[in-house]
Design a protein around this motif. Structure first.
Motif, PDB file in Angstrom:
ATOM      1  N   SER A 268      31.652  -1.532  28.303  1.00  0.00           N
ATOM      2  CA  SER A 268      30.436  -1.374  29.101  1.00  0.00           C
ATOM      3  C   SER A 268      29.193  -1.884  28.393  1.00  0.00           C
ATOM      4  N   GLY A 269      29.276  -2.051  27.065  1.00  0.00           N
ATOM      5  CA  GLY A 269      28.092  -2.415  26.303  1.00  0.00           C
ATOM      6  C   GLY A 269      27.277  -1.219  25.872  1.00  0.00           C
ATOM      7  N   VAL A 270      27.766  -0.013  26.147  1.00  0.00           N
ATOM      8  CA  VAL A 270      27.080   1.207  25.718  1.00  0.00           C
ATOM      9  C   VAL A 270      27.547   1.565  24.309  1.00  0.00           C
ATOM     10  N   ASP A 271      26.592   1.963  23.466  1.00  0.00           N
ATOM     11  CA  ASP A 271      26.917   2.406  22.113  1.00  0.00           C
ATOM     12  C   ASP A 271      26.178   3.709  21.852  1.00  0.00           C
ATOM     13  N   PHE A 272      26.373   4.287  20.677  1.00  0.00           N
ATOM     14  CA  PHE A 272      25.791   5.595  20.377  1.00  0.00           C
ATOM     15  C   PHE A 272      24.274   5.593  20.531  1.00  0.00           C
ATOM     16  N   ALA A 273      23.624   4.514  20.165  1.00  0.00           N
ATOM     17  CA  ALA A 273      22.165   4.464  20.277  1.00  0.00           C
ATOM     18  C   ALA A 273      21.711   4.651  21.713  1.00  0.00           C
ATOM     19  N   ASP A 274      22.555   4.275  22.669  1.00  0.00           N
ATOM     20  CA  ASP A 274      22.183   4.428  24.072  1.00  0.00           C
ATOM     21  C   ASP A 274      22.098   5.894  24.484  1.00  0.00           C
ATOM     22  N   PHE A 275      22.808   6.789  23.774  1.00  0.00           N
ATOM     23  CA  PHE A 275      22.688   8.208  24.080  1.00  0.00           C
ATOM     24  C   PHE A 275      21.251   8.677  23.842  1.00  0.00           C
ATOM     25  N   ALA A 276      20.693   8.262  22.695  1.00  0.00           N
ATOM     26  CA  ALA A 276      19.310   8.634  22.394  1.00  0.00           C
ATOM     27  C   ALA A 276      18.344   7.900  23.312  1.00  0.00           C
ATOM     28  N   LEU A 277      18.648   6.641  23.601  1.00  0.00           N
ATOM     29  CA  LEU A 277      17.783   5.872  24.497  1.00  0.00           C
ATOM     30  C   LEU A 277      17.734   6.536  25.875  1.00  0.00           C
ATOM     31  N   ALA A 278      18.872   7.020  26.339  1.00  0.00           N
ATOM     32  CA  ALA A 278      18.920   7.685  27.643  1.00  0.00           C
ATOM     33  C   ALA A 278      18.137   8.993  27.632  1.00  0.00           C
ATOM     34  N   ALA A 279      17.902   9.557  26.447  1.00  0.00           N
ATOM     35  CA  ALA A 279      17.133  10.797  26.325  1.00  0.00           C
ATOM     36  C   ALA A 279      15.646  10.539  26.121  1.00  0.00           C
ATOM     37  N   SER A 280      15.281   9.297  25.808  1.00  0.00           N
ATOM     38  CA  SER A 280      13.886   8.993  25.485  1.00  0.00           C
ATOM     39  C   SER A 280      12.978   9.281  26.679  1.00  0.00           C
ATOM     40  N   PRO A 281      11.720   9.645  26.403  1.00  0.00           N
ATOM     41  CA  PRO A 281      11.051   9.696  25.088  1.00  0.00           C
ATOM     42  C   PRO A 281      11.088  11.076  24.429  1.00  0.00           C
ATOM     43  N   LYS A 282      12.004  11.946  24.823  1.00  0.00           N
ATOM     44  CA  LYS A 282      12.021  13.284  24.236  1.00  0.00           C
ATOM     45  C   LYS A 282      12.367  13.206  22.750  1.00  0.00           C
ATOM     46  N   PRO A 283      11.850  14.127  21.934  1.00  0.00           N
ATOM     47  CA  PRO A 283      12.166  14.135  20.505  1.00  0.00           C
ATOM     48  C   PRO A 283      13.674  14.239  20.270  1.00  0.00           C
ATOM     49  N   TYR A 284      14.164  13.389  19.375  1.00  0.00           N
ATOM     50  CA  TYR A 284      15.612  13.285  19.153  1.00  0.00           C
ATOM     51  C   TYR A 284      15.839  13.133  17.659  1.00  0.00           C
ATOM     52  N   LEU A 285      16.575  14.069  17.071  1.00  0.00           N
ATOM     53  CA  LEU A 285      16.844  14.054  15.635  1.00  0.00           C
ATOM     54  C   LEU A 285      18.319  13.796  15.366  1.00  0.00           C
ATOM     55  N   MET A 286      18.597  12.801  14.517  1.00  0.00           N
ATOM     56  CA  MET A 286      19.930  12.583  13.968  1.00  0.00           C
ATOM     57  C   MET A 286      19.960  13.174  12.563  1.00  0.00           C
ATOM     58  N   THR A 287      20.928  14.042  12.278  1.00  0.00           N
ATOM     59  CA  THR A 287      21.150  14.464  10.899  1.00  0.00           C
ATOM     60  C   THR A 287      22.558  14.030  10.509  1.00  0.00           C
ATOM     61  N   THR A 288      22.684  13.499   9.303  1.00  0.00           N
ATOM     62  CA  THR A 288      23.921  12.825   8.915  1.00  0.00           C
ATOM     63  C   THR A 288      24.363  13.224   7.510  1.00  0.00           C
ATOM     64  N   ALA A 289      25.631  12.930   7.215  1.00  0.00           N
ATOM     65  CA  ALA A 289      26.201  13.182   5.890  1.00  0.00           C
ATOM     66  C   ALA A 289      26.689  11.852   5.323  1.00  0.00           C
ATOM     67  N   ILE A 290      26.263  11.536   4.133  1.00  0.00           N
ATOM     68  CA  ILE A 290      26.621  10.241   3.544  1.00  0.00           C
ATOM     69  C   ILE A 290      28.131  10.105   3.388  1.00  0.00           C
ATOM     70  N   GLN A 291      28.828  11.216   3.105  1.00  0.00           N
ATOM     71  CA  GLN A 291      30.274  11.172   2.895  1.00  0.00           C
ATOM     72  C   GLN A 291      31.064  11.542   4.158  1.00  0.00           C
ATOM     73  N   ASP A 292      30.407  11.509   5.296  1.00  0.00           N
ATOM     74  CA  ASP A 292      31.056  11.878   6.549  1.00  0.00           C
ATOM     75  C   ASP A 292      32.130  10.871   6.931  1.00  0.00           C
ATOM     76  N   PHE A 293      33.125  11.328   7.730  1.00  0.00           N
ATOM     77  CA  PHE A 293      34.087  10.374   8.295  1.00  0.00           C
ATOM     78  C   PHE A 293      33.476   9.617   9.473  1.00  0.00           C
ATOM     79  N   PHE A 294      32.397  10.141  10.061  1.00  0.00           N
ATOM     80  CA  PHE A 294      31.598   9.328  10.971  1.00  0.00           C
ATOM     81  C   PHE A 294      30.764   8.406  10.081  1.00  0.00           C
TER      82      PHE A 294
END
Length: 477
Positions: A268-294
């Motif tokens: 479809s051309g949709v990627d993870f960033a589109d989830f946040a884009l679809a939520a914009s302009p509401k505040p959206y925080l990504m928190t991540t782990a450097i050693q994550d399997f994601f």
């Protein structure tokens, strides 16, 4: 020999899929690079929301009574906890804990607490640290169990009182595969649960309806990302240990749990960033782990894309990002980053997000059911039972309609598989031949309608044997 051949075929198949995926990712990157104006970004956001909704199979067409009830309550210093059961759909019950501040003026900002893949769902000690930390900061928190976890096991054995499928991911996969047969996904039910949880918060006078956020980690990070896009009433979102990018996920751990992958997402051309884009302009925080399997590289690339979009919308400060050098999980550093972010956007205050001392409650104290399971307490519909009803309804509608002609059915199947309707006969080019006692092996190449050669071995029986086998493997270099 057979194992080696199977591995060769798997490698070849994977290489072909990866080649197609790479072309799709490159096309998406070109399209995203052209987004420069708020109008263009808003149009892509609308398309992403529409695609997400269609991919999960849509949502129920009407909301039914919540039939909510409080089954228990206990006080704590500065807050109380209510054990709650409500109905997301008729008979489809959701178990929850409602943490309510008892100091300071209300109504309070609130958080939908969505659990990751913990066996005990909302009652996991890790998640309790988040819920209790937030209520001590002045937030009301509604934490609820996902299907297949906590008090909502769907394949509960009445004798052993254990899940027949396995808690969490196995239950999700089992129900999720069934959903695909009706053109839906298990994510449909996860999202609808979250929407109805929001509706429940609106019934509570302690809650400010304009300051409700969603926050979760891992599987909860998935739910947070989906709800941020599909529940427009939310004021903010925190997605922990989930957001990455398909390019890195594909070559890393690959697809995850049943509700975490939307069918046709790469195509479809949709990627993870589109989830946040679809939520914009509401505040959206990504928190991540450097050693994550994601993959962290995917998370960083996704954030860079999100912040560019938010800059074009004039709200770059609303695109938040935090990473910490540890492994997958909602660890204290990421919980504190979430607290800082929510304090800023829901309470209009700058804080360090420091987490106060917390003592998690015994799991049994958080039961919203007498037995700790819906199936042995009040009973409940399950994803499987609801999907079965949908399948029966679809069958009835199909039986009442005019039967498809063979040609129509063939066209429909071809369209679903994204292959030509009338494929050309595959061309076979024989090569080296080797005779054995019971069969003859002929190496060769098959060129199917797609035009990509596939190497194969033709096993032809001798006069004393029966049956013919064609093994397809990778094309010769």
């Amino acid at each position: 020999m057979w194992l080696a051949l199977l591995l060769m075929f798997a490698d070849d198949f994977d290489a072909k899929l990866t080649k197609r995926a790479e072309a799709l990712w490159e096309a998406r990157e070109r399209a995203v690079a052209e987004l420069k104006t708020p109008k263009q970004i808003q149009e892509r956001a609308a398309r992403a929301r529409a695609w997400m909704l269609d991919s999960i199979g849509g949502l129920p067409d009407r909301k039914t009574p919540l039939n909510a009830r409080i089954t228990g309550v206990f006080p704590r210093d500065g807050y109380r906890v209510e054990n709650v059961v409500f109905e997301s759909l008729p008979g489809f019950r959701v178990t929850a804990n409602f943490y309510v501040p008892t100091t300071g003026p209300g109504p309070f900002p609130a958080i939908l607490g969505v659990a990751g893949h913990s066996v005990n769902g909302k009652a996991s000690a890790t998640y309790q640290y988040a819920w209790i930390g937030m209520v001590k900061r002045g937030y009301a928190v509604l934490a609820f169990d996902p299907p297949g976890q906590g008090e909502r096991l769907e394949t509960l054995d009445p004798v052993t009182l254990r899940s027949r499928a396995g808690v969490g991911t196995p239950e999700h996969i089992q129900a999720g595969l069934q959903c695909l047969l009706t053109g839906t996904t298990i994510a449909r039910y996860f999202v609808h649960d979250g929407i109805r949880a929001f509706d429940y918060l609106l019934t509570r006078p302690e809650v400010d309806p304009n300051r409700i956020a969603v926050a979760g980690n891992s599987g909860g990070g998935t739910q947070a990302a989906y709800l941020a896009a599909l529940e427009p009433r939310l004021a903010a979102a925190v997605s922990s240990c989930y957001m990455t990018r398909w390019r890195e996920l594909w070559s890393g751990p690959g697809p995850q749990d049943a509700e975490q992958i939307m069918p046709g997402m790469v195509a479809s051309g949709v990627d993870f960033a589109d989830f946040a884009l679809a939520a914009s302009p509401k505040p959206y925080l990504m928190t991540t782990a450097i050693q994550d399997f994601f993959p962290i590289a995917g998370a960083r690339a996704t954030y860079q894309e999100i912040v560019r979009h938010y800059e074009h919308l004039g709200v770059s400060q609303a695109a938040g990002y935090y990473e910490y050098d540890d492994t997958h999980g909602w660890s204290q550093p990421r919980r504190q980053a979430a607290a800082r972010f929510l304090d800023k956007f829901l309470m209009n205050r700058e804080t360090d997000g420091a987490e106060p001392p917390i003592a998690p409650e015994p799991e049994s104290l958080l039961y919203a059911t007498p037995t700790g399971q819906l199936q042995t307490s009040f009973g409940s519909e399950t994803v499987a039972s609801l999907n079965l009803k949908l399948a029966i309804d679809l069958h009835g509608r199909r039986a009442a309609s005019k039967p498809m002609l063979p040609d129509q059915l063939a066209r429909l199947v071809a369209a679903r598989l994204a292959i030509p309707f009338q494929p050309a006969p595959a061309a076979w080019t024989p090569g080296a031949q080797k005779a054995a006692s019971a069969w003859t092996e002929t190496e060769g190449t098959i060129v199917p309608e797609g035009g990509e050669p596939v190497s194969a071995i033709l096993f032809e029986p001798s006069k004393t044997a029966q049956g013919t086998i064609v093994y397809t493997g990778p094309a010769a270099d």
